[in-house]
Every structure is written in C-alpha cells, then in structure tokens.
Design an enzyme around this catalytic site. Sequence first.
Site, short mmCIF file in Angstrom:
data_model
loop_
_atom_site.label_atom_id
_atom_site.label_comp_id
_atom_site.label_asym_id
_atom_site.label_seq_id
_atom_site.Cartn_x
_atom_site.Cartn_y
_atom_site.Cartn_z
N CYS A 95 0.82 -1.21 0.00
CA CYS A 95 0.00 0.00 0.00
C CYS A 95 0.86 1.27 0.00
CB CYS A 95 -0.97 -0.06 1.17
SG CYS A 95 -2.46 0.90 0.93
N HIS A 194 -3.61 -5.97 2.45
CA HIS A 194 -3.34 -6.09 3.88
C HIS A 194 -3.99 -7.39 4.37
CE1 HIS A 194 -2.27 -1.82 3.96
NE2 HIS A 194 -3.37 -1.57 3.30
N1 GLN Z 1 -2.77 6.66 2.28
C1 GLN Z 1 -2.71 5.75 1.19
C2 GLN Z 1 -4.02 5.63 0.41
O1 GLN Z 1 -5.07 5.91 0.95
C3 GLN Z 1 -2.25 4.40 1.65
C4 GLN Z 1 -3.19 3.70 2.59
C5 GLN Z 1 -2.58 2.48 3.19
O2 GLN Z 1 -1.36 2.27 3.18
N2 GLN Z 1 -3.39 1.67 3.79
O3 GLN Z 1 -3.97 5.26 -0.72
#
Ligand code: GLN
Length: 225
Positions: A95, A194
């Site tokens: 992510c 995740h």
């Molecule tokens: N802030 C980033 C997004 O919303 C990554 C989110 C995350 O790593 N869960 O795309």
Amino acid sequence: MSEIIKIAYLYEDLMNTYGDSGDVKILSFLLKEQGYDTQVDNISLDMDFNAFDYDFLFFGGGQDFEQSVVATDLQRHRQTIKDYIEADKPMLCICGGYQFLGKYYQTSGGETIQCLDILPLHTVFKADSRMIGDTEYKTEWGTVKAFENHSGRTYFDDKKMLKPFGTMIQGYGNNPDEKQEGMRYKNVIGSYSHGPILKNENVARAIADKIVQAHKERLATTNNK
Ligand code: GLN
C-alpha cells in the site's frame, strides 16, 4: 547455532496499517521452519541504512499523514534501495510502501508527495471513492485473498518494465479501471493487500525461498572479501 537472516522493516513505527507487521512475523515463522533465526531491524527516521546488510526489505502501508512524515526522511536511502532492487534482492511493499517506490503520490489535501522514483509508476488520491473491502485475485503462485483500504489509485508509466502482481477476481487492486493488483519487478512485489497478505501461504513460501537464496548470496559475498 542457527544462522541469522536479516530483515529491514522500513519505518516500522510509522508504516504498519491493518496487520502488515504480520507479514514479517509469518516470514520469521517459515524461516524458522527452515532452520534460520531472523533479526528484524526497524529503520526509522534519521537512522543509517545500507540495504545490502539485509536479506529482505519490507515496507508496510501508512495513512497520508504518516506517509508525509516518512517522505521527509526517505530520499536519503534512495540509492541503496535502488541498487538493492536492481541486484535482484527480495522486497515486499504494501500500500503506502508500494506507492513510495513510484514517482509521486498526490494526497487527499492536493499536496504532492515526492516518492523514491525508483520504479515507473505514480499514484493519485481520489476522495470520492475509497477502495475498501475484501479482495481476491490470481497470481503466478495461485489465488490470493486479502483486504484493501486505500484512496490512492496507482498507474504504471512503463507497462513493459512493470508487470501486475495479480488479476482481480474481487475488489479493485491498483485502481478501478484495470482489474490488476500490485506490481512485480525483478524480485520486488508491490501490493495493496493487507490482512496481512502473507496469510496466503503460497505467496509467503515463495518469498521465504527468495529470502533464503538472498541470504546465501550475501554470506558468500561477505566470506569472499
Ligand atoms: N494513504 C494511502 C491511500 O489511501 C495508503 C493507505 C494504506 O497504506 N493503507 O492510498
């Protein structure tokens, strides 16, 4: 005494959303089965870092605020991470960590975070449609089931150099348009998954094997000096 495999967790204290640290725990468990102990170093703000001291780099997810903090420190390590990737060493980025490998990340506030610019991809935040929920997709190692939660939409700028990690069955992955999840380049995997992703044993075992190989190569190089 068993040999020690060294893992660098980049900014573990800041980049760790939705169970991502579980990826490192699962790898440590699988490596232990193969007779190796693991040492996991949190490479946080202001710390020195040489990627070639390690057998595996892990970069987890983070929210926009944490990403903006990490971005102030990260560029110092650009060259060592780039050289490590080009040397075929294994790395898993989830992510926010995946987004950091690209050129830039345009955040919710309209601010543009300069990323590492190691791989030709970029990410744009779209506030109106957060991509959240269970995912399922096909990869070289079989089907993967995970969870995504991001507003960043990632696009490849060079589709010859970068290959998707998977093809979507359920969920969004990189963006709502292409039905593709994540990225592969050499021995680097980037993914929006995740959960942690490595609860999928097929992927976890494939990565653990790459880590053992990288460890053997590192020891051989050190011993030849
Ligand atoms: N802030 C980033 C997004 O919303 C990554 C989110 C995350 O790593 N869960 O795309």
